[in-house]
Design a protein around this motif. Structure first.
Motif, PDB file in Angstrom:
ATOM      1  N   ASP A   1       9.453  -2.572  -1.778  1.00 16.36           N
ATOM      2  CA  ASP A   1       8.366  -2.396  -2.846  1.00 16.36           C
ATOM      3  C   ASP A   1       7.599  -3.561  -3.139  1.00 16.36           C
ATOM      4  N   PHE A   2       8.298  -4.655  -3.560  1.00 13.85           N
ATOM      5  CA  PHE A   2       7.539  -5.866  -3.916  1.00 13.85           C
ATOM      6  C   PHE A   2       6.876  -6.562  -2.792  1.00 13.85           C
TER       7      PHE A   2
ATOM      8  N   TRP B   1       5.642  -4.699  -0.231  1.00 13.39           N
ATOM      9  CA  TRP B   1       4.452  -3.915   0.004  1.00 13.39           C
ATOM     10  C   TRP B   1       3.508  -4.076  -0.881  1.00 13.39           C
ATOM     11  N   GLU B   2       3.712  -4.047  -2.327  1.00  8.54           N
ATOM     12  CA  GLU B   2       2.555  -4.512  -3.363  1.00  8.54           C
ATOM     13  C   GLU B   2       1.876  -5.909  -2.985  1.00  8.54           C
ATOM     14  N   ALA B   3       2.761  -6.756  -2.522  1.00 10.35           N
ATOM     15  CA  ALA B   3       1.864  -7.976  -2.138  1.00 10.35           C
ATOM     16  C   ALA B   3       0.756  -7.757  -1.002  1.00 10.35           C
TER      17      ALA B   3
ATOM     18  N   LYS C   1       5.102   1.694   4.369  1.00  8.96           N
ATOM     19  CA  LYS C   1       6.284   0.754   4.028  1.00  8.96           C
ATOM     20  C   LYS C   1       7.308   0.673   5.396  1.00  8.96           C
TER      21      LYS C   1
ATOM     22  N   HIS D   1       3.596 -14.049  -4.188  1.00 11.47           N
ATOM     23  CA  HIS D   1       3.169 -12.599  -4.424  1.00 11.47           C
ATOM     24  C   HIS D   1       1.673 -13.264  -5.040  1.00 11.47           C
TER      25      HIS D   1
ATOM     26  N   LYS E   1      -0.078 -12.202  -7.718  1.00 11.95           N
ATOM     27  CA  LYS E   1       0.261 -12.122  -9.102  1.00 11.95           C
ATOM     28  C   LYS E   1       0.940 -13.404  -9.630  1.00 11.95           C
TER      29      LYS E   1
ATOM     30  N   GLN F   1      -1.008  -5.255  -0.307  1.00  9.54           N
ATOM     31  CA  GLN F   1      -1.885  -4.385  -0.559  1.00  9.54           C
ATOM     32  C   GLN F   1      -3.065  -5.201  -1.522  1.00  9.54           C
ATOM     33  N   TYR F   2      -2.869  -6.424  -1.701  1.00 10.75           N
ATOM     34  CA  TYR F   2      -3.795  -7.366  -2.375  1.00 10.75           C
ATOM     35  C   TYR F   2      -4.734  -7.755  -1.112  1.00 10.75           C
TER      36      TYR F   2
END
Length: 183
Positions: free
Chosen positions: A26-27, A29-31, A49, A101, A103, A33-34
């Motif tokens: 999930d971590f 995947w989130e990265a 995923k 990431h 963020k 998506q930026y």
């Protein structure tokens, strides 16, 4: 080189680096998506995923074979995952690659993680030379490498293909002797 146990960790001033885990998908995947995150990487933005899991591959198997070590770097204080860094054997020798990431970019985490991985490369794996490549326009990655002593070697105009177009790629390297000279 001795076998490196799967629970091997690298500690730096602010980070703990340990083998990348499947439950971190999930971590990752989130990265991905930026917008623009994958632009400088040889792999494209995954559409699911499941596709991402296939890209990452079998981390423990490569680790056990001794031809690839994928670490997730975590903030020691919060245990939050911040990015990933790999050292892997390729046809031309050993190479490192990394990402942070979005963020957490700009706080020096990639530079610190790379410093820890280089210690692993030269002290534990006993490597003589480590290389790294980056898209020629990716100056942030170049700065991370140069802060850790890497030196430019060559530009490959057709470094990798992305979305049907060639991306120029710069190759940098660091020898064990150069690394020791900066210690």
């Amino acid at each position: 080189m001795d076998w490196i146990p799967l629970d091997y960790c690298i500690e730096t001033e602010r980070l703990t680096l340990s083998i990348a885990q499947a439950d971190e998908i999930d971590f990752v995947w989130e990265a991905t998506q930026y917008p623009g995150f994958n632009d400088g990487m040889v792999w494209g933005t995954p559409s699911s995923k499941e596709e991402l899991e296939a890209i990452v591959g079998n981390v423990a198997e490569r680790w056990s074979r001794g031809d690839g070590y994928l670490f997730t770097f975590h903030d020691q204080a919060s245990d939050n995952p911040l990015g990933r860094i790999v050292v892997e054997q390729r046809c031309s020798g050993w190479s490192v690659g990394f990402w942070t990431h979005p963020k957490w970019q700009g706080a020096g985490y990639a530079s610190e993680a790379l410093g820890g991985v280089l210690r692993f490369c030269f002290e534990v794996l006993k490597l003589k030379l480590v290389t790294a490549c980056h898209a020629e326009w990716n100056l942030a990655s170049r700065k991370v490498l140069e802060r850790n002593g890497f030196r430019f070697k060559v530009r490959i105009e057709e470094g990798f293909e992305k979305n049907g177009e060639w991306v120029a790629q710069d190759t940098l390297s660091l020898s064990r002797d150069q690394w020791l000279a900066t210690r």
